[in-house]
Structures are given as structure tokens and as C-alpha cells.
Design an enzyme around this catalytic site. Structure first.
Site, short mmCIF file in Angstrom:
data_model
loop_
_atom_site.label_atom_id
_atom_site.label_comp_id
_atom_site.label_asym_id
_atom_site.label_seq_id
_atom_site.Cartn_x
_atom_site.Cartn_y
_atom_site.Cartn_z
CB VAL A 137 -68.28 90.16 -77.70
CG1 VAL A 137 -69.03 89.22 -76.77
CG2 VAL A 137 -67.47 89.38 -78.71
CB ILE A 141 -70.42 94.26 -71.71
CG1 ILE A 141 -71.90 94.49 -71.37
CG2 ILE A 141 -69.74 93.48 -70.60
CD1 ILE A 141 -72.70 93.20 -71.19
CD GLU A 195 -81.56 94.19 -88.22
OE1 GLU A 195 -81.89 94.71 -89.30
OE2 GLU A 195 -80.75 94.71 -87.43
CG ASP A 206 -75.98 88.60 -82.86
OD1 ASP A 206 -75.23 89.29 -83.55
OD2 ASP A 206 -76.24 88.85 -81.66
CE LYS A 210 -73.48 89.89 -80.39
NZ LYS A 210 -74.85 90.27 -80.03
N1 HSE Z 1 -78.64 92.19 -82.92
C1 HSE Z 1 -77.83 92.07 -81.76
C2 HSE Z 1 -78.70 91.83 -80.55
C3 HSE Z 1 -76.97 93.26 -81.49
O1 HSE Z 1 -79.91 91.77 -80.66
O2 HSE Z 1 -78.14 91.66 -79.48
C4 HSE Z 1 -75.77 93.29 -82.37
O3 HSE Z 1 -75.05 92.09 -82.27
#
Ligand code: HSE
Length: 436
Positions: A137, A141, A195, A206, A210
Site C-alpha cells: 500500500v 509511505i 502500463e 489498484d 489498497k
Molecule cells: N501502479 C501503481 C500506481 C503503483 O500507479 O500507483 C503500484 O501499485
């Protein structure tokens, strides 16, 4: 720990960005590690997918590569395994088998822990193994440590964060350079932030992985990932970014969890989701730029806390992985979830009852009675407006009409929007929550 040497011997699964960063950091900060733990962390073997692929990170001469995961999991000399391969299937097999062989685990795998973490946490508990995941996460940090340990005495009321650097970079570029979504995303891809297939980042998944981990750490409950409302930033209009800015807000992709309504009972109902929201310029969260991450927490004793830092990248992520390894070397055995008991499922408040202020923008004809009709739809469901602006333009047949509402329920807002849709058939009708 290996008795003879008092070293912590590790196996590393994955030699991509994070794995490479870890190898570099282990070498450059070896003295610091030894001073802090009294031990050396010795990398023995690295699991890679393709043995023939050229490697840019120099490995110490006695470190071997393997493409067989059992060469890590079943090696009795290895004390701990670092999993940074990502993906769910192989990573799960690796961690599960490693726990069966009594290895400690350090992982950066948010998707696996969010979607299928429960059995792994249970197995780690049964086997009294350390399972740490600081890097999963918000990169560098130290938010896992903060929630699990530093804030353990607090009742957490709410948490809201910018948890995806790619999306924040795209939104920052749209805001600061007045780019449209596609231009900003292409730029992020060229710079290596996004990506080739950016959907995991841009569509909010994503950040949602988290958030599920943060909910577990902050509230001690298991939130079913498949039930989490997730809205990303794909196709967000530059016009909304500009209009929001004029009204005093930046649009940010946020993950939020908070106690529902007036509930303030530990274990009571919560509301959570990932969504683009208007954040007032005066909030620190609105000033988080580029690929950075940030998290704002409200807790009963500690009060308001704000964490900010790099959410991705080789060394920032390796910093979190290596900190976890130091904790393993010190043989720190806190509860892996931060809670002594097995976690119950989250009680989720009815989404219809969730409350927020809203921003609504529609493209309408600039004719008498339009505003009256919109106000009628809002009033019918008890939605009170706090601001209305209409931007007159010379180059459009339709004009953008924007409203901000006072706090209202999701149900009332959606009902009013449906009425507007039916009555006025606006060419576009978009709405966002407004943080307050
Ligand atoms: N791809 C994620 C982001 C980083 O852009 O924050 C890895 O979790």
C-alpha cells in the site's frame, strides 16, 4: 533464523523493478541493516520467470537464479521469502507453500492480499509466521506500520487517500497543463508511469486493492473486494477539471472509508469506495501532485494525520520491503493483521443512505425555464443546491450548467439525476462527489 550465522537468509521471488531495487538497497545499506538488527540479510536465491533474460541489476556472485519456486520454498536454509512477482496464482502458491515450510513472508502483492488474503493470514497465524506487506500500500509511505502499530490504540473514524500514482499523474497533467484525458494518459505511458494496458490503475482497481487492505488495518474487518464500489477516471472530461478548479476544487481519484452516518461505534457500519471526487483546494490532499500518494486519517486520540510520499518506483518500494525484512530479522511477531482475533466481515451501510455533497454538470440549451426545471427535480427529492454556475460560450450550441449541492443521500441524488435525464434529456450529465 539460521543458527550458525545469525544471518537472515532470504529468497527473492521476482527481479523486476521492485526486486532490482531491493537487491541494490541490500547492497548499499548493508551496514545500516547490520547496525539496526545485529544481523546481515543474505540473499541466497532469486526466482525468475525467464532464466535467459539479461539482467541490469548486478547480483552478488554467490546468488543463484532459479525458475523453480520450490527452490525457494523448500530450501531449509532460507528463513524468509520476499514475493514481488505480482499476479495472484503463482504468488499465492509460492506464499502458501513457503508458509507450509515455515518461512516468514514479505510481500508487495496488494491484489492477492485484498482478494484472497484471508486463508494466507490464517495459515501464517496457525504456523506462527510473520507475514508483512508494507510495500503493498502506497509504496514508501509507512501506512501499514502506522495503522497496525503506531495508531493501534486509536479508534479510527475515517481514512481517505490518493492511492494510485498513475491516475494522480494523469489528473495533475490535465489540471496543470490543460491536457485532455487521452493526451495525459499517453504522456504517462511515455514516462513509464502507466502500463501499456493501464486499466488496473485508471479504472480504480489498484486503488481498490489498497483500500481493502487499509480497511482491514484501520477497522479490523474484512471488506469483500467484489462488493466495493469502484469508479475510475477513464474518459474524465477536461471541462470538469477546469470548472471544478474555478469553483475551488481539484478532481482526484480517492479511496475512502468512514463510519456511516452518525455511527461512531467500533465494529459499526462503514461506507467505502474508490471514485473521482472534488477536493477543496484548501485540503492537503488537493495539493498532492504527479505520481505521489497520500493518506489522511481521522482518529479519536491522535486526531488528524496526513501521510505523503512516493507510491511506486524501485527504491521507494524497496524501502518498504526492506523495512519489513528488518522487522523479520528482529523477530518482531505482531499480529499480521493488526488484530488478535479472526476478522469479521465488514458491516456495510446501505449505499442508498451514504451521504455526500455533489457536483453535477450537464450540457443544456440556454433557454428560459431550464434552470427552473432542474431546480424542480432537485427539490422533489429534497436536494438543496449551494452553487449554480453557467458558463456562456460562443463556440457551443449547448452550455455547461454546473451545480454544487449541500449534503444529501446517494438515493436522493440519483433520483434527482434520473428525473433531470427524463425531463431535459441533457446531452451530457455527469456527477462527482465533493469531499468536505
Ligand atoms: N501502479 C501503481 C500506481 C503503483 O500507479 O500507483 C503500484 O501499485
Amino acid at each position: 533464523m539460521t543458527q550458525q550465522s545469525q544471518n537472515l537468509v532470504i529468497g527473492l521471488a521476482g527481479l523486476g523493478t521492485v526486486g532490482g531495487g531491493l537487491v541494490s538497497l541490500l547492497a548499499s545499506n548493508a551496514d545500516i541493516i547490520e547496525r539496526r538488527t545485529g544481523k546481515r540479510i543474505v540473499l541466497k536465491r532469486v526466482l525468475v520467470h525467464n532464466l535467459a533474460k539479461p539482467r541490469t541489476v548486478p547480483l552478488p556472485p554467490d546468488v543463484s537464479l532459479t525458475d523453480d519456486l520450490t527452490a525457494l520454498t523448500d530450501d531449509p536454509e532460507i528463513d524468509a521469502i520476499v514475493e514481488v512477482i505480482g499476479g495472484k496464482t503463482t504468488a499465492k502458491d509460492l506464499i502458501s507453500r513457503a508458509l507450509d515450510h515455515n518461512k516468514h513472508i514479505v510481500t508487495a502483492n496488494k491484489a492477492l492480499l485484498a482478494e484472497e488474503g484471508q486463508p494466507l493470514f490464517s495459515k501464517a497465524k496457525q504456523r506462527n509466521r510473520i507475514l508483512r506487506y508494507e510495500a503493498s500500500v502506497a509504496g514508501a509511505i509507512p501506512i501499514v506500520q502506522a495503522l497496525k502499530e503506531s495508531l493501534a490504540s486509536n479508534h479510527i473514524h475515517s481514512l481517505v487517500g490518493i492511492l494510485n500514482g498513475t491516475s494522480n499523474y494523469v489528473l495533475s497533467e490535465m489540471t496543470n497543463r490543460h491536457l485532455d484525458f487521452t493526451e495525459a494518459l499517453n504522456g504517462a505511458q511515455k514516462k513509464g508511469y502507466a502500463e501499456a494496458d493501464p486499466s488496473l490503475d485508471i479504472d480504480g482497481h489498484d486503488a481498490a486493492h489498497k483500500l481493502v487492505l487499509l480497511i482491514r488495518l484501520a477497522f479490523g474487518v474484512h471488506y469483500d473486494f467484489t462488493a466495493l464500489p469502484i469508479h475510475g477516471i477513464r474518459g474524465l472530461s477536461k471541462l470538469d477539471i477546469e470548472l471544478a478548479d474555478q469553483l475551488g476544487y481539484h478532481i482526484k481519484l480517492v479511496g475512502q472509508v468512514r463510519e456511516a452516518g452518525t455511527n461512531s461505534t467500533p465494529g459499526g457500519p462503514i461506507e467505502a469506495g474508490v471514485f473521482p471526487a472534488l477536493v477543496p483546494h484548501s485540503f492537503l490532499l488537493a495539493r498532492v501532485e504527479g505520481a505521489f500518494n497520500a493518506i489522511h486519517i481521522k482518529a479519536d486520540a491522535a486526531g488528524s494525520l496526513f501521510f505523503h510520499g512516493r507510491g511506486a518506483g524501485d527504491l521507494p518500494t524497496a524501502s518498504a520491503v526492506l523495512a519489513d525484512l528488518l522487522a523479520v530479522a528482529r523477530e518482531e511477531y505482531p499480529n499480521n493483521t493488526g488484530f488478535a482475533l479472526d476478522l469479521p466481515d465488514a458491516t456495510v451501510a446501505d449505499p442508498n443512505d451514504w451521504t455526500s455533497c455533489y457536483y453535477v454538470r450537464m450540457m443544456v440549451e440556454d433557454t428560459p425555464g431550464v434552470l427552473r426545471d432542474i431546480a424542480g427535480c432537485m427539490a422533489r427529492f429534497g436536494v438543496s443546491m449551494s452553487h449554480v454556475i453557467q458558463r456562456t460560450t460562443e463556440d457551443l450550441d449547448l452550455v455547461p450548467l454546473v451545480l454544487l449541492t449541500h449534503e444529501t443521500t446517494e438515493k436522493a441524488m440519483q433520483s434527482a439525476l434520473r428525473d433531470i435525464e427524463t425531463l431535459l434529456k441533457p446531452k451530457e450529465l455527469v456527477s462527482f462527489k465533493v469531499l468536505s
